[in-house]
Design an enzyme around this catalytic site. Structure first.
Site, short mmCIF file in Angstrom:
data_model
loop_
_atom_site.label_atom_id
_atom_site.label_comp_id
_atom_site.label_asym_id
_atom_site.label_seq_id
_atom_site.Cartn_x
_atom_site.Cartn_y
_atom_site.Cartn_z
N THR A 166 0.96 -1.30 0.10
CA THR A 166 0.02 0.04 0.07
C THR A 166 1.13 1.13 0.14
O THR A 166 1.20 1.72 -1.06
CB THR A 166 -0.96 -0.10 1.15
OG1 THR A 166 -0.35 -0.01 2.55
CG2 THR A 166 -2.05 -1.01 0.97
N LYS A 188 3.50 -6.96 4.16
CA LYS A 188 3.14 -5.63 3.76
C LYS A 188 2.60 -4.93 5.04
O LYS A 188 2.17 -5.65 5.94
CB LYS A 188 2.48 -5.37 2.59
CG LYS A 188 0.76 -5.96 2.74
CD LYS A 188 -0.12 -5.03 3.42
CE LYS A 188 0.02 -3.88 3.14
NZ LYS A 188 -1.16 -3.02 3.95
N THR A 199 -2.75 -2.24 8.28
CA THR A 199 -3.20 -3.76 7.95
C THR A 199 -1.59 -4.32 7.79
O THR A 199 -0.88 -3.85 7.02
CB THR A 199 -3.95 -4.15 7.00
OG1 THR A 199 -5.29 -3.72 7.24
CG2 THR A 199 -3.96 -5.28 6.48
N GLU A 279 7.34 4.99 6.51
CA GLU A 279 7.73 5.99 6.03
C GLU A 279 7.62 7.23 6.69
O GLU A 279 8.43 8.49 6.66
CB GLU A 279 6.75 6.39 4.74
CG GLU A 279 7.13 5.48 3.60
CD GLU A 279 6.31 5.34 2.28
OE1 GLU A 279 5.29 6.43 2.29
OE2 GLU A 279 6.23 4.71 1.48
N ASN A 399 -1.36 10.17 7.96
CA ASN A 399 -2.79 9.57 8.46
C ASN A 399 -3.71 10.44 8.59
O ASN A 399 -4.93 10.24 8.64
CB ASN A 399 -2.25 9.02 9.99
CG ASN A 399 -1.48 7.89 9.83
OD1 ASN A 399 -1.97 6.57 9.28
ND2 ASN A 399 -0.22 7.84 10.16
N THR A 404 -8.93 11.64 2.38
CA THR A 404 -9.63 12.92 2.00
C THR A 404 -9.14 13.46 0.90
O THR A 404 -8.14 13.11 0.28
CB THR A 404 -9.70 13.85 3.42
OG1 THR A 404 -8.17 13.97 3.62
CG2 THR A 404 -10.47 13.30 4.31
#
Lengths: 404, 404
Positions: A166, A188, A199, A279, A399, A404
Site C-alpha cells: 500500500t 506488507k 493492516t 515512511e 494519516n 480525504t
C-alpha cells in the site's frame, strides 16, 4: 540476572531478503494489476501450494471488529488445510456487512474454480480503506490474468510481494534455507506504513514436511516474539493476517526446534523490514526490558513505552527524555521498585536507581536511525523487546491526508 | 435504552469562569515570580486556608513513578487536614531521589514557618521537566514575597492561576455559588498543553462546612467523571494532583448531593477549559458511548477511541473515518455485537449496524473546533463520555522541541 538479552529471538540464522514465497519448493505465485487501486500499480496477488502436502497454519487479528476476508479465512484454515491464498490491496472489505462476506466467499469460489480446488481451501486477504465494498467485477476480470501469471521463480515471489504493497516503499521478502528445506515469506504494512488501518498481511511458505498442528505451534511461537512485538502506533487492524503454508515438497521432516527457529527468524526479518520502511518515521526504536519477574511483565513495560506519544515525539526531536520512559513504565502493573530502575538510551545510563544518571548530553540520537532503550527493572531475570518508531510530522501528515 | 446522555455530568449549574480560589470565603492566594522559569513569568503560587475549618481531600496520579511533592503531599493529606498549598512551575521535582524529597519537605517547612503552621499541613505541588533538582535557593528567596502578596480578592485568585501555567495560554478559573456557600478552583495543564509530562494541577476551595470524609467522597466522584475522562494523549503524569480545601467560613452545611454536584460542575468546567486550551490541538473531541452494559464498559470504549492515533490524525485531517472508530472499539472487552454498532459523527450516522451508513460527505469537521462522536453499542443502558483532542503537527512540534 543478565544485563543484556539477545534482541533477535531466533539468534543469528542466515536470511536472504531477496527471495520471497517461491523460495520454498512446491509453490507458485503471481502479482498483477486488477484495478482496485486508482494508481494503476499491482494490486492482486496469488500464492498457490502445489503440494504434495497442503497444510496450513494462521494467526489473525484479535480485533473483535474483523474484516470479511478474516472471517472467511478463519473458517478456511480451521481444518489445517489450504491450497491457495488470494490477496488484494486497494480495499479492506471491512465493515461491509453481508455483502462484504459474500464478496470474500465469491472471491474464494472464483480462485477455487480457476485452480480446480474447493473454495473452502482458499484463504482470502484484503487491505485498504475500511467501509468500502470490494468491486467484484474488478476481481472477476482480474483473476484469470493472475492465474495465468503464476510461476515458481524468484521474480514471481517479488511480484506477489509488490502487489500487496500500500504505502510500503519496497516489497518485503525473507527466506531461510535449512537442512534440505526452506522457510520463506513476504509481508506488507504495519503501523505508519499503512494509514488505511495499519493492516499487516504476511504469507509464509515452507517445503518442509510438517503437520498442521506443528505448523500452528511454530507460527504462534514466532508471531508472539516478532510481529506481536512490532508496535508502530498501538493501533490494531481489522484485517491482520499471518498465514503459513507447507507443501512438503522437500521430502524432509525437520527437527521441530530447528523448524521453529527458522520460522521465527523469517518473521523477525520481515517485522524488522516493516519497521524500517515506516515512511512517516525518522527513528527505529528497540525497547528492551530486562530483569523483570516474568516475560509478560517485561513485554508490558516495553510496550507501554512504545505506545507513549510523549516519548515517541521526544525521540523525533532527538531528545533522550528518560522522564517520559519512566512515566510510561509507572503506568504498568509490572513488579519493580521505582527507586531501583535504570534506563539506558543508546548505551548511556541516563537514569540510575530511578533518579538522575549520566549526562543526557552524552546520548547522540541524530547520528543513526536506530535507537536502543534498555530498561532494567532489577526485579527478576525475564526480558522482552518491543520495536516501534518515533512519532513525526510525516506520521500526522500521512494519516490525516489518507482518505480525504 | 436512551439515545443521548447528558454530556455534562453535573447538569447545568451556573459557573463563573472569571473567579478562582479566592471566590470561597476564608481563603487567600498569591502568584509571584521566584525565578524557577527562565522566561521570567510568574512561577510560584500559594493558597492559604484561614479557616475556621481546615479540612482537605486530594486525588493524586496513579502513576507508580510519582514525583517527590506527590509523595510528600500524600502523607500531608492522609489525616484530612491542611492549611496551605504551595505550587511551583518551572520544575517537576520528579525522579530526583532522596534530594528531591528533601526539597519538597523543606519547601513545606519554609511555608509552615512563614504562616505559623506545621510543615505537615502544607501540600506541595510542582510542574515542569522531570529529572532536574529544584533550586532551593530560588524557593527560599521566593517564599517571603509570595507570603507578602497573599490576598483574598479576585485578583489574587487570578494571579495564583497564572503562576502555575506552563504552556497554558490562559489561566483556568471556575466558581459556583450555591445556597450561601461557594466551590471554586483553578487548574493548569493536561495533555498537549504540558509537554513536560502533561502534568495537571488543580486546587479547589470551598467555604462550605464539610467533613474531610464527605469532602473526599465528593472529590473522588467528581474527578472520576471529569478529569479522569479528559484524555488528551493517553499519557499519565508523575505529578498530577487535585486538592480540595474546605474553610467552613460560610457557616453553612450544604446538602451532600448538592455539594457533590457543585464540585463536579466546577471540575467539569476546569476540565473543559484544559481541553479547549490544548495549544497543539485543532479539534476538541467529545466521545460518548451509549447503551453499554456498564458505565465502565462505556468508558473503556470511549477511551479506546480517544487513544487511537489513527482516529485522532483523521479528525485533524477533517476526515470522518468511522473505520478507525470501529477498529478501536474492537480492541475492548465491552459487550457488543459487531453487526449492531452505530457510529454518529457530528450528527451523521456514518456507520449503521457495523456497516456503511449515511454518506460521510455529510459530516462537516472543518466548520467547528468541537467534534462529537456517538457510539451506540445497543447492548444495555449505560453511557460515558471521554474528552480528547486531535493529533496534529503542532502536538508533534511542541512535544519534540520541548527540552532540547
Amino acid at each position: 540476572m543478565r544485563a543484556y538479552p539477545s534482541q533477535n529471538p531466533a539468534g543469528t540464522l542466515t536470511i536472504d531478503t531477496a527471495r520471497g514465497v517461491t523460495a520454498a519448493r512446491g509453490f507458485r505465485a503471481s502479482g498483477t494489476t486488477a484495478g482496485f487501486k486508482d494508481s494503476g500499480t499491482p494490486d492482486l496477488a496469488l500464492v498457490v501450494n502445489d503440494g504434495p502436502q497442503h497444510a496450513v497454519a494462521a494467526v489473525y487479528t484479535t480485533n473483535r471488529i474483523s474484516a470479511a476476508p478474516v472471517q472467511w479465512s478463519r473458517a478456511v484454515t480451521a481444518d489445517g488445510r489450504a491450497t491457495a491464498v488470494v490477496l488484494n490491496s486497494g480495499g479492506a472489505n471491512a465493515c461491509t456487512g453481508a455483502q462484504g462476506f459474500q464478496a470474500a466467499h465469491r472471491t474464494a469460489e472464483l480462485v477455487g474454480e480457476a485452480l480446480g480446488t474447493g473454495a473452502g481451501d482458499v484463504v482470502v486477504c484484503s487491505t485498504g480503506l475500511i467501509g468500502v465494498q470490494l468491486p467484484m467485477d474488478v476481481m472477476e476480470a482480474g483473476l484469470a490474468p493472475a492465474v495465468e501469471a503464476l510461476a515458481d521463480d524468484a521474480a514471481a515471489g517479488v511480484a506477489a510481494a509488490r502487489a500487496i504493497m500500500t504505502t510500503d516503499s519496497v516489497p518485503k521478502l525473507a527466506a531461510h534455507e535449512g537442512g534440505g528445506w526452506t522457510v520463506a515469506g513476504m509481508a506488507k504494512g504495519a503501523g505508519m506504513l499503512a494509514p488505511g488501518l495499519a493492516t499487516m498481511l504476511v504469507v509464509l511458505t515452507t517445503d518442509a514436511e510438517v503437520s498442521s498442528d506443528a505448523l500452528q505451534w511454530a507460527l504462534q511461537d514466532a508471531v508472539k516474539v516478532t510481529f506481536n512485538r512490532t508496535d508502530s502506533d498501538g493501533c490494531m487492524s481489522t484485517n491482520d493476517t499471518v498465514v503459513l503454508l507447507a507443501s512438503g515438497a522437500s521430502g524432509v521432516r525437520p527437527d521441530e526446534f530447528e523448524f521453529g527457529q527458522a520460522v521465527t527468524a523469517v518473521c523477525h526479518s520481515l517485522a524488522q523490514q516493516l519497521i524500517h520502511d515506516a515512511e512517516g518515521a525518522a527513528h527505529d526504536i528497540e525497547i528492551t526490558t530486562v530483569n523483570a519477574v516474568t516475560e509478560s511483565q517485561a513485554e508490558d513495560v516495553s510496550r507501554s513505552v512504545a505506545r507513549s506519544n510523549l516519548f515517541k515525539t521526544a525521540i523525533f526531536g532527538n531528545d533522550p527524555n528518560w522522564g517520559r520512559v519512566l512515566s510510561a513504565v509507572g503506568t504498568t502493573d509490572a513488579a519493580f521498585d521505582p527507586d531501583r530502575i535504570d534506563v539506558t538510551i543508546n548505551g548511556v545510563t541516563v537514569c540510575r536507581d530511578g533518579a538522575i544518571g549520566d549526562a543526557r548530553e552524552g546520548v547522540d540520537l541524530a547520528a543513526d536511525r536506530r535507537v536502543t532503550v534498555l530498561i532494567d527493572l532489577k526485579a527478576g531475570d525475564a526480558d522482552a523487546t518491543v520495536w516501534t518508531n518515533d512519532l513525526t510530522h510525516d506520521y500526522v501528515e500521512e494519516n490525516s491526508a489518507y482518505s480525504t
